[in-house]
Design a protein around this motif. Structure first.
Motif, PDB file in Angstrom:
ATOM      1  N   ARG B  13     -14.002  20.979  -3.992  1.00 20.36           N
ATOM      2  CA  ARG B  13     -13.822  19.561  -4.314  1.00 20.36           C
ATOM      3  C   ARG B  13     -12.527  19.063  -3.677  1.00 20.36           C
ATOM      4  N   PRO B  14     -12.277  17.773  -3.756  1.00 23.86           N
ATOM      5  CA  PRO B  14     -11.135  17.231  -3.003  1.00 23.86           C
ATOM      6  C   PRO B  14      -9.777  17.743  -3.479  1.00 23.86           C
ATOM      7  N   ILE B  15      -8.834  17.618  -2.582  1.00 20.92           N
ATOM      8  CA  ILE B  15      -7.419  17.764  -2.910  1.00 20.92           C
ATOM      9  C   ILE B  15      -6.900  16.346  -3.133  1.00 20.92           C
ATOM     10  N   VAL B  16      -6.431  16.088  -4.330  1.00 20.23           N
ATOM     11  CA  VAL B  16      -5.923  14.751  -4.662  1.00 20.23           C
ATOM     12  C   VAL B  16      -4.408  14.768  -4.547  1.00 20.23           C
ATOM     13  N   VAL B  17      -3.847  13.765  -3.918  1.00 20.43           N
ATOM     14  CA  VAL B  17      -2.389  13.710  -3.783  1.00 20.43           C
ATOM     15  C   VAL B  17      -1.897  12.330  -4.203  1.00 20.43           C
ATOM     16  N   GLY B  18      -0.865  12.326  -5.017  1.00 19.34           N
ATOM     17  CA  GLY B  18      -0.281  11.078  -5.485  1.00 19.34           C
ATOM     18  C   GLY B  18       0.754  10.568  -4.497  1.00 19.34           C
ATOM     19  N   VAL B  19       0.657   9.289  -4.157  1.00 24.37           N
ATOM     20  CA  VAL B  19       1.570   8.700  -3.170  1.00 24.37           C
ATOM     21  C   VAL B  19       2.220   7.461  -3.781  1.00 24.37           C
ATOM     22  N   ASP B  20       3.518   7.342  -3.616  1.00 20.55           N
ATOM     23  CA  ASP B  20       4.179   6.115  -4.075  1.00 20.55           C
ATOM     24  C   ASP B  20       5.246   5.631  -3.091  1.00 20.55           C
ATOM     25  N   GLY B  21       5.248   6.226  -1.913  1.00 20.10           N
ATOM     26  CA  GLY B  21       6.223   5.800  -0.912  1.00 20.10           C
ATOM     27  C   GLY B  21       7.543   6.530  -0.996  1.00 20.10           C
ATOM     28  N   SER B  22       7.715   7.407  -1.984  1.00 24.31           N
ATOM     29  CA  SER B  22       8.963   8.162  -2.107  1.00 24.31           C
ATOM     30  C   SER B  22       8.957   9.329  -1.119  1.00 24.31           C
ATOM     31  N   PRO B  23      10.153   9.851  -0.778  1.00 30.14           N
ATOM     32  CA  PRO B  23      10.207  10.970   0.182  1.00 30.14           C
ATOM     33  C   PRO B  23       9.440  12.198  -0.295  1.00 30.14           C
ATOM     34  N   SER B  24       9.507  12.517  -1.577  1.00 38.02           N
ATOM     35  CA  SER B  24       8.813  13.735  -2.009  1.00 38.02           C
ATOM     36  C   SER B  24       7.303  13.522  -2.037  1.00 38.02           C
ATOM     37  N   ALA B  25       6.861  12.308  -2.328  1.00 36.10           N
ATOM     38  CA  ALA B  25       5.417  12.043  -2.306  1.00 36.10           C
ATOM     39  C   ALA B  25       4.874  12.120  -0.880  1.00 36.10           C
ATOM     40  N   THR B  26       5.660  11.667   0.072  1.00 37.61           N
ATOM     41  CA  THR B  26       5.228  11.756   1.464  1.00 37.61           C
ATOM     42  C   THR B  26       5.161  13.218   1.900  1.00 37.61           C
ATOM     43  N   GLN B  27       6.104  14.023   1.430  1.00 40.37           N
ATOM     44  CA  GLN B  27       6.048  15.458   1.730  1.00 40.37           C
ATOM     45  C   GLN B  27       4.857  16.099   1.017  1.00 40.37           C
ATOM     46  N   ALA B  28       4.551  15.601  -0.180  1.00 35.29           N
ATOM     47  CA  ALA B  28       3.360  16.090  -0.898  1.00 35.29           C
ATOM     48  C   ALA B  28       2.101  15.791  -0.093  1.00 35.29           C
ATOM     49  N   LEU B  29       2.041  14.605   0.481  1.00 37.64           N
ATOM     50  CA  LEU B  29       0.885  14.242   1.315  1.00 37.64           C
ATOM     51  C   LEU B  29       0.796  15.157   2.534  1.00 37.64           C
ATOM     52  N   ARG B  30       1.964  15.446   3.122  1.00 34.63           N
ATOM     53  CA  ARG B  30       1.999  16.342   4.286  1.00 34.63           C
ATOM     54  C   ARG B  30       1.464  17.727   3.895  1.00 34.63           C
ATOM     55  N   TRP B  31       1.890  18.196   2.737  1.00 34.19           N
ATOM     56  CA  TRP B  31       1.450  19.506   2.242  1.00 34.19           C
ATOM     57  C   TRP B  31      -0.062  19.484   2.008  1.00 34.19           C
ATOM     58  N   ALA B  45      -5.886  10.533  -1.057  1.00 33.43           N
ATOM     59  CA  ALA B  45      -4.539  10.055  -1.403  1.00 33.43           C
ATOM     60  C   ALA B  45      -4.669   8.863  -2.338  1.00 33.43           C
ATOM     61  N   VAL B  46      -3.963   8.942  -3.461  1.00 31.85           N
ATOM     62  CA  VAL B  46      -4.106   7.930  -4.509  1.00 31.85           C
ATOM     63  C   VAL B  46      -2.776   7.243  -4.747  1.00 31.85           C
ATOM     64  N   VAL B  47      -2.808   5.937  -4.750  1.00 32.62           N
ATOM     65  CA  VAL B  47      -1.628   5.183  -5.170  1.00 32.62           C
ATOM     66  C   VAL B  47      -2.026   4.375  -6.396  1.00 32.62           C
ATOM     67  N   SER B  48      -1.130   4.256  -7.338  1.00 24.33           N
ATOM     68  CA  SER B  48      -1.464   3.471  -8.529  1.00 24.33           C
ATOM     69  C   SER B  48      -0.486   2.315  -8.657  1.00 24.33           C
ATOM     70  N   TRP B  49      -0.914   1.338  -9.373  1.00 22.65           N
ATOM     71  CA  TRP B  49      -0.038   0.179  -9.591  1.00 22.65           C
ATOM     72  C   TRP B  49      -0.326  -0.384 -10.980  1.00 22.65           C
ATOM     73  N   GLU B  50       0.669  -1.029 -11.512  1.00 26.21           N
ATOM     74  CA  GLU B  50       0.527  -1.702 -12.811  1.00 26.21           C
ATOM     75  C   GLU B  50       1.339  -2.983 -12.772  1.00 26.21           C
ATOM     76  N   TYR B  51       0.947  -3.933 -13.591  1.00 23.67           N
ATOM     77  CA  TYR B  51       1.803  -5.103 -13.728  1.00 23.67           C
ATOM     78  C   TYR B  51       3.101  -4.673 -14.382  1.00 23.67           C
ATOM     79  N   PRO B  52       4.234  -5.116 -13.879  1.00 29.27           N
ATOM     80  CA  PRO B  52       5.503  -4.792 -14.540  1.00 29.27           C
ATOM     81  C   PRO B  52       5.478  -5.320 -15.965  1.00 29.27           C
ATOM     82  N   THR B  53       6.090  -4.565 -16.860  1.00 28.13           N
ATOM     83  CA  THR B  53       6.063  -5.003 -18.251  1.00 28.13           C
ATOM     84  C   THR B  53       6.806  -6.327 -18.428  1.00 28.13           C
ATOM     85  N   ALA B  54       7.692  -6.637 -17.505  1.00 24.34           N
ATOM     86  CA  ALA B  54       8.468  -7.870 -17.632  1.00 24.34           C
ATOM     87  C   ALA B  54       7.777  -9.075 -17.006  1.00 24.34           C
TER      88      ALA B  54
END
Lengths: 177, 157
Positions: B13-31, B45-54
């Motif tokens: 089954r797939p390898i799922v990787v979380g991405v948020d634009g941070s350096p470690s997430a980009t390295q996670a994607l590379r891995w 590759a999955v990115v998530s978003w939410e409305y800011p609580t504010a």
């Protein structure tokens, strides 16, 4: 401004981007923590399967330390021998017959997290079970796994124990000490 | 005991990787991409978003959070595999908290790969809350990947 001085990141200067990705020629070994628990068995199983693809050697590491309540008046068990037996049994259980994967065995005295971090200093990958023998029923991520996931210089794989399918599961302990 | 989730097992089954634009997430994607090349598994590759609580409800329509997340994901994939090879990585934009989105995704994955910390947190944080939550609760093995260079302080936005 950065965490470059934080524990566990002091070797980052020796790593080049991409050096730790799977399949990199000449990449280091795969270190796996073993304590005889079901989680550590699954970790070793995962590490051996990965090593079968990458050709890397697997270093199975077990550690022991004197109990904090240890006095000087009792017969001293041979902790090294106990660990060697647990490690041997775990490798025998998990390594498939005819496997060409090289599995080295290391017994070290010290706290498991510290021993694993030392071993991971030159590793491409560190594999641990989500929890070992310690802790309590219902614990999902043990302190050793959490510590090494926070501090290891290389990627850390956390392998969970498969959920029991019908059969009653009595807990993580499978190999008597 | 199932032998599933093992690298190279049949019926992968797939390898799922979380991405948020941070350096470690980009390295996670590379891995994850390297692991996918090794095992033949697809990489999602999955990115998530939410409305800011504010965010007030009146302001929530002023910014397209989903499109912004998609841009971050697209840029990370392009950085790791190149624009021309972006198709080899499935890109998913999901509304929800990063931790719960990745734990949900782990139910149908053989491996989840996360960076050790995302854009949140504070200087010196070694293991972010999302990574820790996923490592604890995922239904499959989890790989925590550190950035190879010291993370940059999160920029505004």
């Amino acid at each position: 401004m950065s965490n470059s001085n934080a524990p566990g990141t002091n070797v980052s200067g020796t790593h080049v981007p991409g050096a730790n990705v799977p399949g990199t020629p000449g990449a280091g070994r795969i270190v796996v923590g073993v304590d005889g628990s079901r989680g550590s068995k699954e970790a070793l199983r995962w590490a051996i399967a990965q090593a079968g693809l990458t050709g890397q050697p697997v270093a199975a590491v077990i550690s022991w330390d004197y109990p904090v309540t240890y006095g000087g008046r009792w017969d001293v068990p041979d902790w090294d021998d106990n660990c060697a037996a647990v490690l041997q049994r775990t490798v025998d259980d998990v390594l498939p017959a005819g496997s060409t994967v090289t599995v080295t065995r290391t017994i070290a005295r010290g706290h498991a997290a510290e021993v694993l971090l030392d071993a991971a200093a030159d590793a491409a990958l560190l594999v641990v079970g989500s929890r070992g023998h310690g802790g309590f029923t219902g614990l999902l991520l043990g302190s050793v796994s959490q510590h090494v996931a926070s501090h290891a210089p290389c990627p850390v794989v956390v392998v969970h124990v498969p959920e029991p399918s019908g059969a009653a599961d009595t807990g993580p302990a499978e190999v008597a000490e | 005991m199932s032998a599933s989730h093992l690298p190279g097992a049949p019926g992968a089954r797939p390898i799922v990787v979380g991405v948020d634009g941070s350096p470690s997430a980009t390295q996670a994607l590379r891995w994850a991409v390297a692991q996918g090349a090794l095992t033949g598994q697809p990489v999602e590759a999955v990115v998530s978003w939410e409305y800011p609580t504010a965010a007030a409800w009146t302001a929530s329509g002023l910014f397209d959070w989903a499109a912004d997340a998609a841009d971050i994901l697209r840029a990370a994939v392009a950085e790791v595999v190149g624009e021309g090879s972006a198709a080899q990585v499935t890109q998913r934009v999901v509304r929800g908290h990063g931790a719960s989105v990745l734990v949900d995704a782990s139910a149908d994955a053989d491996l989840v790969v996360v960076g050790s910390r995302g854009l949140g947190g504070f200087d010196g944080l070694l293991l972010g809350s999302v990574s820790q939550h996923v490592a604890t609760h995922a239904h499959c093995p989890v790989v925590v990947v550190r950035a190879t260079t010291a993370p940059q302080p999160a920029s505004a936005d």
